[in-house]
Scaffold this active site. Structure first.
Site, PDB file in Angstrom:
ATOM      1  N   ASP A 169      22.489 139.010  25.951  1.00 22.19           N
ATOM      2  CA  ASP A 169      21.507 139.458  24.976  1.00 22.19           C
ATOM      3  C   ASP A 169      21.776 140.918  24.684  1.00 22.19           C
ATOM      4  OD1 ASP A 169      18.839 138.704  23.596  1.00 22.19           O
ATOM      5  OD2 ASP A 169      18.495 140.684  24.455  1.00 22.19           O
ATOM      6  N   GLU A 173      23.599 134.987  20.740  1.00 22.35           N
ATOM      7  CA  GLU A 173      22.731 134.543  19.661  1.00 22.35           C
ATOM      8  C   GLU A 173      23.460 134.671  18.335  1.00 22.35           C
ATOM      9  OE1 GLU A 173      18.145 135.606  19.680  1.00 22.35           O
ATOM     10  OE2 GLU A 173      19.377 137.030  20.758  1.00 22.35           O
ATOM     11  N   ASP A 227      14.737 140.985  27.728  1.00 17.21           N
ATOM     12  CA  ASP A 227      16.125 140.714  27.366  1.00 17.21           C
ATOM     13  C   ASP A 227      16.811 139.819  28.396  1.00 17.21           C
ATOM     14  OD1 ASP A 227      15.670 142.344  25.202  1.00 17.21           O
ATOM     15  OD2 ASP A 227      16.529 144.121  26.155  1.00 17.21           O
TER      16      ASP A 227
END
Ligand SMILES: [Zn+2]
Length: 459
Positions: free
Chosen positions: A218, A310, A392
């Site tokens: 992340d 992501e 996170d």
């Protein structure tokens, strides 16, 4: 086993003042050729449109001008004595490089207009102004080589140029025949000249140290990244200092008299000086950030068999001004690009979570999804199972679990995760449900309602 990849090697140059003038002259020549070709194409397009509006038959119109590179080059060669009687002063590659850029720009515009090009619409190419264009020129033929001392490169017409740093990594590959130079591009960025070699490189196919391990990444604002293993990867050293300096210089520049189109105000010398300092500060921040990202992505690709990130709509987010700074600062786009090629070189794979997968709002312990979790809230607290974790870190853990979600019956449809995950990159074939054994789950903790307090990070 080896793979052939296209790779760029970039070095800062230390040209002499005479060489600097030569470099600027070559880049200027490319710009002149670009503008000339664009003006020609525009004139013919305009002429044909006007003739059509007078009702002139299609076959009697001014003949169209082809804007492929060979066609533009033929036109240029016929006209150069007239347009640029000084053309002999620069390598023919400089004109070719400008014409090539023009041909590409026109092709992108026409492909986009015909709907043959993915991505955002592309406008008609604009003229390149002397002040606002980054000077650059590309060489594709002639003498392009790294000298034996590894501290000089030779380019057509420009001769040997001193490098600011050693080119030993590239030179070693050229010597043992595992690299071939395809082209060299010289650019001036923030007052400094760089040469970038595009090379075809034979790389040995490697294997990650933990081929079965999965890591979720992340990318954050406070940290460069948070990994699902619980590791916090710090921002590069000195980044904070460099960013503060950048802000200070930007403020200083804004107080000086800059150019104003409406009033015809010329910029002051002080403004020019401030602008140069600002550009150098920008460069420094970008360099530090790039360096940090490269170190991180190299390490991840070398260590883990699967890296999960992501899918962020970076272009869309950067248009949102408030998020823009944080996003472009951290270089999401760069992270993804680097991981994409580094995992494929390293024999691993990159999995990209679906854009709509709520990695921050999902509990990595029990899978419960929150309706809302504002950005300012840095700790994830689950109402269902009571898990408390850094925001996170929770997101990174969810990302890692996405990939193993297909490996066991009880987790398979937990969040519909396997449907929402897709992989990218040449080696990144999606693992089919049930083909992975339970032992392949690597570093990812099993799913369930455990409250994992040791992995919690406080800020
Ligand atoms: Zn929970």
């Amino acid at each position: 086993m080896s793979v052939t990849v296209t790779q760029a090697y970039r070095f800062a140059l230390d040209p002499t003042p005479a060489q600097e003038r030569d470099l600027a002259s070559h880049a200027g020549a490319a710009r002149v050729a670009f503008n000339w070709a664009l003006a020609r194409v525009r004139a013919v397009l305009g002429q044909r449109a006007a003739e059509r509006s007078y009702g002139i038959a299609e076959e009697l119109l001014t003949p169209p001008l082809s804007w492929t590179l060979p066609a533009l080059r033929r036109e240029w060669n016929a006209a150069k004595d007239e347009v640029a009687p000084w053309w002999r002063a620069n390598s023919k590659e400089s004109y070719s490089s400008g014409l090539d850029a023009c041909a590409r720009g026109l092709k992108n515009w026409s492909d986009a207009r015909k709907g043959q090009r993915a991505g955002r619409p592309v406008g008609f190419p604009r003229f390149r102004s002397k002040r606002r264009t980054t000077p650059s020129v590309r060489f594709t033929t002639g003498t392009i080589r790294v000298e034996g001392d590894r501290h000089h490169v030779t380019l057509p017409r420009l001769g040997p140029l001193k490098l600011h740093e050693s080119a030993r990594k590239l030179a070693r590959r050229l010597d043992n025949g595992t690299a071939r130079i395809l082209s060299a591009t010289v650019r001036r960025e923030a007052g400094r000249w760089f040469v970038s070699f595009t090379c075809q490189v034979q790389r040995r196919q490697r294997r990650p140290r933990q081929p079965d391990a999965v890591v979720g990444v992340d990318v954050g604002v406070r940290h460069l990244a948070v990994l699902s293993t619980g590791e916090l990867v710090d921002n590069p050293r000195h980044l904070g200092t460099a960013s503060r300096r950048l802000r200070r210089l930007a403020k200083a520049a804004s107080r000086k008299v800059g150019p104003d189109r409406r009033t015809g105000q010329r910029p002051s010398n002080r403004w020019e000086r401030a602008r140069r300092a600002l550009a150098a500060a920008h460069r420094r921040v970008a360099d530090l950030r790039r360096d940090g990202l490269h170190k991180l992505t190299t390490r991840l690709a070398g260590e883990y068999g699967t890296v999960v990130i992501e899918d962020l709509n970076v272009a869309g987010m950067v248009r949102n001004r408030r998020l823009a700074k944080a996003i472009s600062d951290c270089g999401f786009g760069a992270l993804r690009r680097q991981l994409d090629y580094k995992t494929s070189w390293g024999g691993g794979r990159l999995a990209v979570a679906d854009r709509w997968y709520p990695s921050s709002k999902t509990c990595s312990g029990c899978g419960a999804v929150k309706a809302k979790l504002p950005l300012r809230i840095r700790t994830f607290t689950c109402q269902r199972c009571g898990m408390v974790a850094d925001r996170d870190f929770n997101a990174a853990r969810n990302l890692a679990q996405l990939v193993v979600a297909g490996s066991g019956p009880e987790t398979k449809n937990g969040r519909g995760a396997d449907r929402k995950t897709h992989s990218s990159g040449p080696v990144a074939a999606k693992r089919q449900p049930r083909t992975a054994s339970a032992g392949k789950t690597g570093t990812v903790p099993p799913q369930g309602g455990t409250v994992d307090q040791e992995l919690t990070h406080a800020h």
